[in-house]
Design a protein around this motif. Sequence first.
Motif, PDB file in Angstrom:
ATOM      1  N   TYR A  28       7.179  -7.694 -46.569  1.00  0.00           N
ATOM      2  CA  TYR A  28       7.977  -8.098 -47.731  1.00  0.00           C
ATOM      3  C   TYR A  28       7.215  -7.817 -49.022  1.00  0.00           C
ATOM      4  CZ  TYR A  28      10.606 -11.020 -50.997  1.00  0.00           C
ATOM      5  OH  TYR A  28      11.331 -11.472 -52.095  1.00  0.00           O
ATOM      6  N   ILE A  70      15.241 -15.616 -47.440  1.00  0.00           N
ATOM      7  CA  ILE A  70      15.010 -15.716 -46.000  1.00  0.00           C
ATOM      8  C   ILE A  70      16.314 -16.077 -45.298  1.00  0.00           C
ATOM      9  CG2 ILE A  70      13.827 -16.956 -44.157  1.00  0.00           C
ATOM     10  CD1 ILE A  70      11.420 -17.213 -45.961  1.00  0.00           C
ATOM     11  N   CYS A 109       7.851 -19.274 -45.246  1.00  0.00           N
ATOM     12  CA  CYS A 109       8.502 -19.778 -46.467  1.00  0.00           C
ATOM     13  C   CYS A 109       7.476 -20.043 -47.563  1.00  0.00           C
ATOM     14  CB  CYS A 109       9.282 -21.055 -46.165  1.00  0.00           C
ATOM     15  SG  CYS A 109      10.726 -20.826 -45.105  1.00  0.00           S
ATOM     16  N   ILE A 169       6.106 -16.793 -49.106  1.00  0.00           N
ATOM     17  CA  ILE A 169       7.071 -16.140 -50.008  1.00  0.00           C
ATOM     18  C   ILE A 169       7.147 -16.902 -51.326  1.00  0.00           C
ATOM     19  CG2 ILE A 169       9.512 -15.587 -50.356  1.00  0.00           C
ATOM     20  CD1 ILE A 169       8.022 -13.694 -48.442  1.00  0.00           C
ATOM     21  N   ASN A 170       7.147 -18.229 -51.256  1.00  0.00           N
ATOM     22  CA  ASN A 170       7.168 -19.031 -52.485  1.00  0.00           C
ATOM     23  C   ASN A 170       5.917 -18.789 -53.329  1.00  0.00           C
ATOM     24  OD1 ASN A 170       9.623 -20.157 -51.799  1.00  0.00           O
ATOM     25  ND2 ASN A 170       8.738 -21.997 -50.888  1.00  0.00           N
ATOM     26  N   SER A 195      11.974 -18.680 -51.199  1.00  0.00           N
ATOM     27  CA  SER A 195      12.256 -18.582 -49.768  1.00  0.00           C
ATOM     28  C   SER A 195      13.687 -18.999 -49.445  1.00  0.00           C
ATOM     29  CB  SER A 195      11.270 -19.442 -48.970  1.00  0.00           C
ATOM     30  OG  SER A 195      11.417 -20.816 -49.295  1.00  0.00           O
ATOM     31  N   GLN A 196      14.235 -19.938 -50.219  1.00  0.00           N
ATOM     32  CA  GLN A 196      15.611 -20.374 -49.985  1.00  0.00           C
ATOM     33  C   GLN A 196      16.618 -19.272 -50.298  1.00  0.00           C
ATOM     34  OE1 GLN A 196      16.486 -24.195 -51.857  1.00  0.00           O
ATOM     35  NE2 GLN A 196      14.325 -24.742 -51.785  1.00  0.00           N
ATOM     36  N   VAL A 246       5.674 -11.323 -43.899  1.00  0.00           N
ATOM     37  CA  VAL A 246       5.288 -11.546 -45.293  1.00  0.00           C
ATOM     38  C   VAL A 246       4.615 -10.307 -45.882  1.00  0.00           C
ATOM     39  CG1 VAL A 246       3.841 -12.905 -46.839  1.00  0.00           C
ATOM     40  CG2 VAL A 246       5.133 -14.042 -45.027  1.00  0.00           C
TER      41      VAL A 246
END
Length: 247
Positions: free
Chosen positions: A57, A104, A87, A90-91, A100-101, A54
């Motif tokens: 990123y 990732i 997830c 990231i969201n 995240s969908q 994370v």
Amino acid sequence: MDSVLPKLNGKKKICIICEGAEEYDYINRLISLNVWHYQYHIHLINAEGNGNLVSRYQNEYQIGRYDIIFIICDTEKKPYKQFDAICNAINEFHDSFYASQSVIIFTNPCTMQAILLHFDHTIRLNKPSKKHSAPYITTYTGVENYSGKEKERNAVMDCLTVDNYKYMMEHINMLSMDPYELNSSNIGIYWNYFESANSDWVKHINRTIELSEDEYDICVADEAYKEYVNSGKQSRSIEELWKELNL
């Protein structure tokens, strides 16, 4: 370890932050095989552990030197706490439930599941441990007692070819794309993107990861209506909708 970013001459710049050396070496091997479209330059970063994904990123996203950034990681095993944490982070970073969908790339239980599909599409790993996958690796690559050491990884990756990449791509979609289901992966979606001469998917994903839930629902409805109009105003059967929604 990061791969070197050369002058790109207008290519789409893609960054993939890899959980570890196995993911890094796998993607690096596919890049060397030239199985993806030449318009994409893919830069790899080894995060050296899922706890660093994370932050790496966020750092690369804020610098803004890439057209799009992905994370590739294992889901590991139930209850998937680490995967969920990645997830959720990231969201939260994008303030979007759908981020995240979109960014990732996962395989359940581990990336080695996808690698082994290059050799046999019937292989299904039940555990993420290297000890569990070692007998399969020996059978198809000749590497004995696989433990993930650099020499062993290199020997495995040397067995990946253009032909068995195509074989894997023919069968990867047999796996579920639900990350909470054993033997699932969305790798096929992204490898198909990287093969495509049409790079509009980059813009679409970047738009999606910044959408709120309400905006996302509106966007989906708008796209559905466009599809309806473009099809000559022919609606799909409810069975098709159920299939699309995995109901």
